[in-house]
Design a protein around this motif. Structure first.
Motif, mmCIF file in Angstrom:
data_model
loop_
_atom_site.group_PDB
_atom_site.id
_atom_site.type_symbol
_atom_site.label_atom_id
_atom_site.label_comp_id
_atom_site.label_asym_id
_atom_site.label_seq_id
_atom_site.Cartn_x
_atom_site.Cartn_y
_atom_site.Cartn_z
ATOM 1 N N GLY A 5 0.777 -1.233 0.000
ATOM 2 C CA GLY A 5 0.000 0.000 0.000
ATOM 3 C C GLY A 5 0.805 1.278 0.000
ATOM 4 N N ASP A 6 2.137 1.193 0.126
ATOM 5 C CA ASP A 6 2.958 2.407 0.075
ATOM 6 C C ASP A 6 2.864 3.062 -1.299
ATOM 7 O OD1 ASP A 6 3.982 2.490 2.643
ATOM 8 O OD2 ASP A 6 5.827 1.403 2.145
ATOM 9 N N VAL A 7 2.959 4.394 -1.292
ATOM 10 C CA VAL A 7 3.071 5.151 -2.541
ATOM 11 C C VAL A 7 4.537 5.547 -2.687
ATOM 12 C CG1 VAL A 7 2.434 7.275 -3.740
ATOM 13 C CG2 VAL A 7 0.707 5.982 -2.481
ATOM 14 N N LEU A 8 5.177 5.035 -3.725
ATOM 15 C CA LEU A 8 6.612 5.241 -3.926
ATOM 16 C C LEU A 8 6.858 6.052 -5.186
ATOM 17 C CD1 LEU A 8 9.642 4.586 -3.366
ATOM 18 C CD2 LEU A 8 9.306 2.519 -4.750
ATOM 19 N N SER A 9 7.605 7.134 -5.043
ATOM 20 C CA SER A 9 8.046 7.928 -6.195
ATOM 21 C C SER A 9 9.543 7.705 -6.399
ATOM 22 C CB SER A 9 7.779 9.418 -5.964
ATOM 23 O OG SER A 9 6.400 9.680 -5.830
ATOM 24 N N ILE A 10 9.920 7.411 -7.618
ATOM 25 C CA ILE A 10 11.327 7.229 -7.989
ATOM 26 C C ILE A 10 11.715 8.345 -8.943
ATOM 27 C CG2 ILE A 10 13.003 5.785 -9.196
ATOM 28 C CD1 ILE A 10 12.252 4.527 -6.621
ATOM 29 N N ASP A 11 12.803 9.030 -8.636
ATOM 30 C CA ASP A 11 13.361 10.074 -9.496
ATOM 31 C C ASP A 11 14.792 9.665 -9.809
ATOM 32 O OD1 ASP A 11 13.886 12.418 -10.835
ATOM 33 O OD2 ASP A 11 13.569 13.734 -9.117
ATOM 34 N N CYS A 12 15.175 9.763 -11.080
ATOM 35 C CA CYS A 12 16.503 9.293 -11.477
ATOM 36 C C CYS A 12 17.017 10.133 -12.640
ATOM 37 C CB CYS A 12 16.430 7.820 -11.892
ATOM 38 S SG CYS A 12 18.025 7.043 -12.232
ATOM 39 N N GLY A 13 18.322 10.288 -12.693
ATOM 40 C CA GLY A 13 18.951 10.993 -13.802
ATOM 41 C C GLY A 13 20.253 10.319 -14.181
ATOM 42 N N LEU A 14 20.655 10.518 -15.425
ATOM 43 C CA LEU A 14 21.932 9.962 -15.858
ATOM 44 C C LEU A 14 22.575 10.881 -16.894
ATOM 45 C CD1 LEU A 14 21.574 8.625 -18.950
ATOM 46 C CD2 LEU A 14 20.431 6.829 -17.654
ATOM 47 N N ILE A 15 23.864 10.652 -17.110
ATOM 48 C CA ILE A 15 24.637 11.389 -18.113
ATOM 49 C C ILE A 15 25.203 10.383 -19.102
ATOM 50 C CG2 ILE A 15 26.528 13.015 -18.510
ATOM 51 C CD1 ILE A 15 26.393 13.622 -15.445
ATOM 52 N N LEU A 16 24.884 10.565 -20.376
ATOM 53 C CA LEU A 16 25.419 9.713 -21.432
ATOM 54 C C LEU A 16 26.098 10.600 -22.469
ATOM 55 C CD1 LEU A 16 25.613 6.847 -22.679
ATOM 56 C CD2 LEU A 16 23.509 7.383 -23.929
ATOM 57 N N ASP A 17 27.390 10.361 -22.670
ATOM 58 C CA ASP A 17 28.176 11.148 -23.627
ATOM 59 C C ASP A 17 28.064 12.644 -23.351
ATOM 60 O OD1 ASP A 17 28.990 8.823 -24.981
ATOM 61 O OD2 ASP A 17 27.189 8.839 -26.238
ATOM 62 N N GLY A 18 27.999 12.995 -22.068
ATOM 63 C CA GLY A 18 28.002 14.396 -21.655
ATOM 64 C C GLY A 18 26.635 15.049 -21.577
ATOM 65 N N TRP A 19 25.555 14.282 -21.885
ATOM 66 C CA TRP A 19 24.219 14.885 -21.926
ATOM 67 C C TRP A 19 23.305 14.253 -20.886
ATOM 68 C CZ3 TRP A 19 23.366 19.274 -24.479
ATOM 69 C CH2 TRP A 19 24.335 19.655 -25.410
ATOM 70 N N GLN A 20 22.564 15.120 -20.211
ATOM 71 C CA GLN A 20 21.746 14.727 -19.076
ATOM 72 C C GLN A 20 20.333 14.325 -19.493
ATOM 73 O OE1 GLN A 20 22.436 15.269 -15.550
ATOM 74 N NE2 GLN A 20 24.389 16.357 -15.660
ATOM 75 N N SER A 21 19.743 13.444 -18.710
ATOM 76 C CA SER A 21 18.311 13.170 -18.776
ATOM 77 C C SER A 21 17.801 12.984 -17.347
ATOM 78 C CB SER A 21 18.014 11.927 -19.626
ATOM 79 O OG SER A 21 18.758 10.812 -19.171
ATOM 80 N N ASP A 22 16.523 13.273 -17.150
ATOM 81 C CA ASP A 22 15.944 13.302 -15.804
ATOM 82 C C ASP A 22 14.482 12.882 -15.918
ATOM 83 O OD1 ASP A 22 15.417 13.811 -13.136
ATOM 84 O OD2 ASP A 22 15.742 15.968 -13.253
ATOM 85 N N SER A 23 14.049 11.938 -15.091
ATOM 86 C CA SER A 23 12.673 11.460 -15.172
ATOM 87 C C SER A 23 12.241 10.894 -13.825
ATOM 88 C CB SER A 23 12.550 10.380 -16.262
ATOM 89 O OG SER A 23 11.227 9.968 -16.449
ATOM 90 N N ALA A 24 10.940 10.953 -13.570
ATOM 91 C CA ALA A 24 10.406 10.435 -12.306
ATOM 92 C C ALA A 24 9.014 9.873 -12.535
ATOM 93 C CB ALA A 24 10.356 11.542 -11.249
ATOM 94 N N PHE A 25 8.618 8.938 -11.663
ATOM 95 C CA PHE A 25 7.274 8.380 -11.765
ATOM 96 C C PHE A 25 6.745 8.001 -10.388
ATOM 97 C CE2 PHE A 25 10.188 4.764 -12.262
ATOM 98 C CZ PHE A 25 9.714 3.894 -11.293
#
Length: 262
Positions: free
Chosen positions: A89-109
């Motif tokens: 029953g817990d509500v869990l939010s995951i936020d994560c980011g990474l760098i590939l070849d010098g470029w960032q991405s960021d996403s959460a759900f």
């Protein structure tokens, strides 16, 4: 300063976003009651480094993990821990980011399939509205519109259900750095704020609380919680205003926004 990306740079950000999408899909599959949030963090780092990428959260301004794992009344920046064991029953939010070849991405759900175990209908509705508020906002992310158009669409939809739209935290520009200009609030007035144009890359991330929008910071110096203790949901993608002047979800490859009836 807002850094506009050219076609080659957008292609590199698409690759970074596509990898993060795959990482988060694997994390979704791994979540289950009885595991610790620290286990998820270890798994995320392994997945990221396996593909020769770098966890962008780890050591960012001293943050000690590769993901943020925020549970129930934690809005964002929950630090993974062996002591935080996920329960039915817990509500869990995951936020994560990474760098590939010098470029960032960021996403959460905070996804319906990731509400741990049997999630309540009340919490399910909050998660659904948070996700839909993101899409309401992103449909406004077109050339010539303003940041206020995005924020207003998010705010109007979420508040129509009586939820609180967090104001102390916002989305942000993203590119070679995790946080670039401009800030991307989840509230605002139509026609106000920075004008949107092709080459802009933004992390749009509604944080919606069941109750009031006021927040507080815990003693760990990172974790942000709702002041009234209400459950919170978080949904985020890195997007680009592409060469056609339309929003493209870089961390959800292949997803096409549909037109909305006025």
């Amino acid at each position: 300063m807002i850094y506009l990306k050219n076609a080659q740079q957008l292609d590199l950000m698409r690759k970074s976003g596509a990898l993060l999408y795959e990482v988060l899909c694997r994390l979704r599959e791994a979540i289950k009651p009885g595991m610790s949030t620290a286990e998820l963090d270890v798994y995320a780092e392994q997945l990221i480094r396996k593909h020769k990428a770098i966890p962008s959260f780890l050591d960012y301004q001293g943050y000690p993990a590769s993901i943020c794992a925020s549970v129930n009344d934690e809005v964002v920046h929950g630090i993974p821990s062996d002591k935080t064991i996920l329960k039915e029953g817990d509500v869990l939010s995951i936020d994560c980011g990474l760098i590939l070849d010098g470029w960032q991405s960021d996403s959460a759900f905070t996804d319906l399939n990731v509400g741990v175990g049997a999630i309540s209908e009340e919490n399910r509705k909050l998660i659904e509205v948070t996700e839909e508020s993101f899409y309401k906002g992103v449909r406004k992310a077109i050339n010539g519109n303003h940041l206020g158009d995005i924020g207003n669409a998010i705010q109007t939809y979420a508040e129509s259900f009586g939820y609180g739209v967090i104001r102390d935290l916002t989305g942000h520009g993203i590119g070679r750095a995790m946080h670039e200009e401009p800030s991307v609030p989840n509230f605002g007035k139509p026609g106000h704020g920075t004008r949107l144009r092709p080459g802009m890359t933004l992390a749009v991330e509604p944080m919606i609380a069941m109750g009031d929008y006021h927040v507080a910071e815990l003693e760990d110096g990172w974790t942000i919680v709702t002041e009234d203790g209400s459950v919170c949901s978080h949904y985020e993608h890195t997007i680009a205003i592409n060469e056609h002047g339309l929003p493209e979800l870089l961390t959800y490859p292949g997803f096409a926004l549909t037109e909305e009836a006025e």
